[in-house]
Design a protein around this motif. Structure first.
Motif, PDB file in Angstrom:
ATOM      1  N   LEU A 119       0.854  -1.200   0.000  1.00  0.00           N
ATOM      2  CA  LEU A 119       0.000   0.000   0.000  1.00  0.00           C
ATOM      3  C   LEU A 119       0.883   1.240   0.000  1.00  0.00           C
ATOM      4  CD1 LEU A 119      -2.776  -1.039   2.549  1.00  0.00           C
ATOM      5  CD2 LEU A 119      -3.038  -0.726   0.067  1.00  0.00           C
ATOM      6  N   SER A 120       0.421   2.284  -0.637  1.00  0.00           N
ATOM      7  CA  SER A 120       1.208   3.519  -0.737  1.00  0.00           C
ATOM      8  C   SER A 120       1.178   4.291   0.585  1.00  0.00           C
ATOM      9  CB  SER A 120       0.618   4.386  -1.849  1.00  0.00           C
ATOM     10  OG  SER A 120       1.270   5.621  -1.888  1.00  0.00           O
ATOM     11  N   ASP A 121       2.283   4.998   0.859  1.00  0.00           N
ATOM     12  CA  ASP A 121       2.258   5.883   2.036  1.00  0.00           C
ATOM     13  C   ASP A 121       1.826   7.298   1.631  1.00  0.00           C
ATOM     14  OD1 ASP A 121       4.523   6.576   0.658  1.00  0.00           O
ATOM     15  OD2 ASP A 121       5.893   6.491   2.375  1.00  0.00           O
ATOM     16  N   CYS A 122       1.218   7.435   0.461  1.00  0.00           N
ATOM     17  CA  CYS A 122       0.762   8.772   0.030  1.00  0.00           C
ATOM     18  C   CYS A 122      -0.501   9.176   0.797  1.00  0.00           C
ATOM     19  CB  CYS A 122       0.496   8.777  -1.473  1.00  0.00           C
ATOM     20  SG  CYS A 122      -1.003   7.926  -1.974  1.00  0.00           S
ATOM     21  N   ASP A 123      -0.754  10.480   0.836  1.00  0.00           N
ATOM     22  CA  ASP A 123      -1.904  11.002   1.596  1.00  0.00           C
ATOM     23  C   ASP A 123      -3.214  10.347   1.183  1.00  0.00           C
ATOM     24  OD1 ASP A 123      -0.069  12.731   2.627  1.00  0.00           O
ATOM     25  OD2 ASP A 123      -0.812  14.510   1.562  1.00  0.00           O
ATOM     26  N   ASP A 124      -3.426  10.230  -0.142  1.00  0.00           N
ATOM     27  CA  ASP A 124      -4.730   9.758  -0.622  1.00  0.00           C
ATOM     28  C   ASP A 124      -5.042   8.335  -0.158  1.00  0.00           C
ATOM     29  OD1 ASP A 124      -4.868  12.184  -1.847  1.00  0.00           O
ATOM     30  OD2 ASP A 124      -5.402  11.416  -3.829  1.00  0.00           O
ATOM     31  N   THR A 125      -3.995   7.518  -0.019  1.00  0.00           N
ATOM     32  CA  THR A 125      -4.221   6.152   0.451  1.00  0.00           C
ATOM     33  C   THR A 125      -4.266   6.113   1.979  1.00  0.00           C
ATOM     34  OG1 THR A 125      -3.344   5.155  -1.534  1.00  0.00           O
ATOM     35  CG2 THR A 125      -3.232   3.814   0.446  1.00  0.00           C
ATOM     36  N   GLN A 126      -3.443   6.927   2.615  1.00  0.00           N
ATOM     37  CA  GLN A 126      -3.448   6.936   4.082  1.00  0.00           C
ATOM     38  C   GLN A 126      -4.802   7.397   4.637  1.00  0.00           C
ATOM     39  OE1 GLN A 126      -1.067   5.623   6.186  1.00  0.00           O
ATOM     40  NE2 GLN A 126      -0.338   4.824   4.238  1.00  0.00           N
ATOM     41  N   VAL A 127      -5.456   8.376   3.994  1.00  0.00           N
ATOM     42  CA  VAL A 127      -6.777   8.804   4.497  1.00  0.00           C
ATOM     43  C   VAL A 127      -7.798   7.677   4.347  1.00  0.00           C
ATOM     44  CG1 VAL A 127      -6.453  11.301   4.193  1.00  0.00           C
ATOM     45  CG2 VAL A 127      -7.468   9.967   2.323  1.00  0.00           C
ATOM     46  N   ASN A 135     -10.798   3.079  11.281  1.00  0.00           N
ATOM     47  CA  ASN A 135     -11.390   3.675  12.492  1.00  0.00           C
ATOM     48  C   ASN A 135     -12.864   4.006  12.342  1.00  0.00           C
ATOM     49  OD1 ASN A 135      -8.728   3.641  13.387  1.00  0.00           O
ATOM     50  ND2 ASN A 135      -8.332   5.691  12.578  1.00  0.00           N
ATOM     51  N   MET A 136     -13.327   4.234  11.140  1.00  0.00           N
ATOM     52  CA  MET A 136     -14.706   4.653  10.870  1.00  0.00           C
ATOM     53  C   MET A 136     -15.211   5.678  11.910  1.00  0.00           C
ATOM     54  SD  MET A 136     -16.078   3.309   8.105  1.00  0.00           S
ATOM     55  CE  MET A 136     -17.723   2.648   8.137  1.00  0.00           C
ATOM     56  N   PRO A 137     -14.505   6.818  12.087  1.00  0.00           N
ATOM     57  CA  PRO A 137     -14.971   7.813  13.059  1.00  0.00           C
ATOM     58  C   PRO A 137     -16.284   8.458  12.586  1.00  0.00           C
ATOM     59  CG  PRO A 137     -13.201   8.730  11.738  1.00  0.00           C
ATOM     60  CD  PRO A 137     -13.353   7.294  11.324  1.00  0.00           C
ATOM     61  N   PRO A 138     -17.016   9.113  13.490  1.00  0.00           N
ATOM     62  CA  PRO A 138     -18.281   9.742  13.072  1.00  0.00           C
ATOM     63  C   PRO A 138     -18.074  10.778  11.970  1.00  0.00           C
ATOM     64  CG  PRO A 138     -18.012   9.806  15.478  1.00  0.00           C
ATOM     65  CD  PRO A 138     -16.748   9.247  14.927  1.00  0.00           C
ATOM     66  N   THR A 139     -16.942  11.528  12.034  1.00  0.00           N
ATOM     67  CA  THR A 139     -16.628  12.450  10.945  1.00  0.00           C
ATOM     68  C   THR A 139     -15.346  11.982  10.273  1.00  0.00           C
ATOM     69  OG1 THR A 139     -17.705  14.303  12.018  1.00  0.00           O
ATOM     70  CG2 THR A 139     -16.063  14.855  10.345  1.00  0.00           C
ATOM     71  N   ILE A 140     -15.451  11.707   8.984  1.00  0.00           N
ATOM     72  CA  ILE A 140     -14.309  11.208   8.215  1.00  0.00           C
ATOM     73  C   ILE A 140     -13.792  12.342   7.343  1.00  0.00           C
ATOM     74  CG2 ILE A 140     -13.656   9.601   6.366  1.00  0.00           C
ATOM     75  CD1 ILE A 140     -15.805   7.685   7.483  1.00  0.00           C
TER      76      ILE A 140
END
Ligand SMILES: O=C(O)C1=C[C@@H](OP(=O)(O)O)[C@@H](O)[C@H](O)C1
Ligand SMILES: C=C(OP(=O)(O)O)C(=O)O
Length: 409
Positions: free
Chosen positions: A44-52, A59-64
């Motif tokens: 998996l990439s360590d780029c922002d788009d994949t990390q988000v 975590n599936m937080p209430p606000t993603i």
């Protein structure tokens, strides 16, 4: 303001570990989650788009908050629409200006519960997940293929599957093909049934081990570097000729700009050899992410061009058409726009800035496509170079390994 100054290398002979494809990572992550796989895809990439994406699914937080990632915004919207629980999904200021109405309308007409929390037609969205009731819809295919990929990927988990009819000229089609292929690799039955119709059977996914290949869009900057060098050899591991990525077309296109590609079992070698065409015309409808690379390369090689199929560029990380025109002007090149979908250059020049500093507009591809231009210029600076982390966090380190000087100002 953070800014770097670039110094060109004397010669280039290097092996570069590219990031893995964020398009493949983000599809594999969604499909793996829908398959209830208990191991993550590999490489998996360590780029922002994949990390988000990883953080959201873990975590599936209430606000993603998916920051600037278009794929994460679109794919997760569909995923949340069919996943139990209530979530708000949001992103950067720019993400809140990137349209999502077509996807929301499609999901709503299939029975999803989605509300806009700020501006109609744009993120943030509040989504209450449930099984969809509908299974047949028609939607425009000429704005973003990501809406279509998002709908396709959730379909095997829905009771009736899905039948889509796409209206208008379909853009970014290879990305839809990539989605279908990955879905099939995870056991789904999904296919085109006509030029503009798609069908996905119900039946879920089967988890499997999956390794992500390197990113052909990222490879385009190395093609550009080789093309603009007098002499260069660059080895790129984990790329293959028969890639699922539409941007692998870059190899053939750079064949027209003096770069040869040798395919070995698990890497490609780029070399400066061969002639450069005297003019380039190309329709980028299937490879929109390559447009910036070719605009900068052709201008630097003094190859006039007419590029069409650029209509989606205005709704990407920035309005890439305006951004290209403004920044090429700093280098002394006057580009012409037509219809919001074409850019051309017939050799028209203006006075260049003496010490040009390229603005990057929170767009990774502006930074990555302009940096190689130092090979043909006396000096060049890049503003906010950190934007590359969206898809290629180690870009500057890799340039440095190839011999470029990078001085922070
Ligand atoms: O599905 C994908 O992974 C992508 C599809 C394309 O977007 P559009 O379909 O909006 O053109 C592309 O520009 C983007 O970088 C990645
Ligand atoms: C357009 C792009 O990304 P996204 O739409 O996924 O934000 C890109 O990476 O060039």
């Amino acid at each position: 303001m953070k800014r770097i100054q670039l110094i060109p290398p004397k010669q280039i002979d290097v092996t570069i570990q590219l990031p893995s494809s964020k398009s493949i990572c983000n599809r594999a992550l969604i499909i793996n989650a829908l398959a209830h796989g208990n191991t993550q895809p590999e490489n998996l990439s360590d780029c922002d788009d994949t990390q988000v994406m990883i953080r959201a699914l873990t975590n599936m937080p209430p606000t993603i908050d998916i920051h600037a990632a278009g794929t994460a915004m679109r794919f997760l919207t569909a995923y949340l629409a069919v996943t139990e629980g209530t979530h708000v999904i949001t992103g950067t200021e720019r993400m809140q200006q990137r349209p999502i109405r077509i996807l929301v309308d499609a999901l709503r007409s299939l029975g999803a519960e989605i509300e806009y929390t700020k501006n109609e037609g744009y993120p943030p969205l509040k989504i209450n997940g449930r099984q969809l009731t509908g299974s047949e819809i028609s939607l425009p295919g000429n704005v973003s293929s990501q809406y279509i990929s998002a709908l396709l990927m959730i379909a095997p988990t829905q009771k009736k599957g899905l039948q889509l009819t796409l209206t208008g000229d379909i853009i970014s089609r290879p990305y839809i093909d990539l989605t279908l292929e990955l879905m099939r690799q995870f056991g789904a039955k999904a296919q085109w049934t006509d030029n503009n119709r798609l069908k996905v059977d119900t039946g879920g996914y089967q988890p499997r081990r999956f390794t992500v290949e390197s990113d052909w869009s990222a490879a385009s900057y190395w093609y550009e570097i080789v093309s603009l060098s007098e002499q260069a050899a660059v080895r790129l591991p984990r790329l293959s000729e028969h890639s699922l990525q539409g941007d692998s077309k870059v190899a053939e296109l750079f064949g027209l700009l003096g770069v040869s590609t040798t395919y070995l079992s698990d890497e490609v070698i780029l070399r400066k050899e061969g002639e450069t065409v005297s003019r380039l015309e190309y329709d980028f409808i299937n490879q929109p992410d390559l447009a910036q690379t070719f605009v900068v390369t052709c201008a630097m090689l003094n190859v006039p061009f007419r590029f069409t199929g650029l209509q989606s560029l205005k709704i990407k990380e920035t309005d890439r058409i305006s951004a290209l025109m403004a920044e090429m002007k700093k280098l002394g090149y006057v580009l012409t726009e037509n219809n919001g979908s074409e850019l051309s250059w017939e050799g028209e020049r203006c006075e260049a800035d003496t010490n040009p500093a390229i603005d990057t507009y929170e767009d990774h591809r502006m930074a990555m496509a302009f940096a190689p231009a130092i090979l043909r210029l006396k000096n060049l600076r890049i503003n906010h170079p950190e934007v590359v982390s969206k898809s290629y966090p180690h870009y500057w380190e890799n340039l440095s390994a190839a011999g470029f000087g990078i001085i922070e100002e």
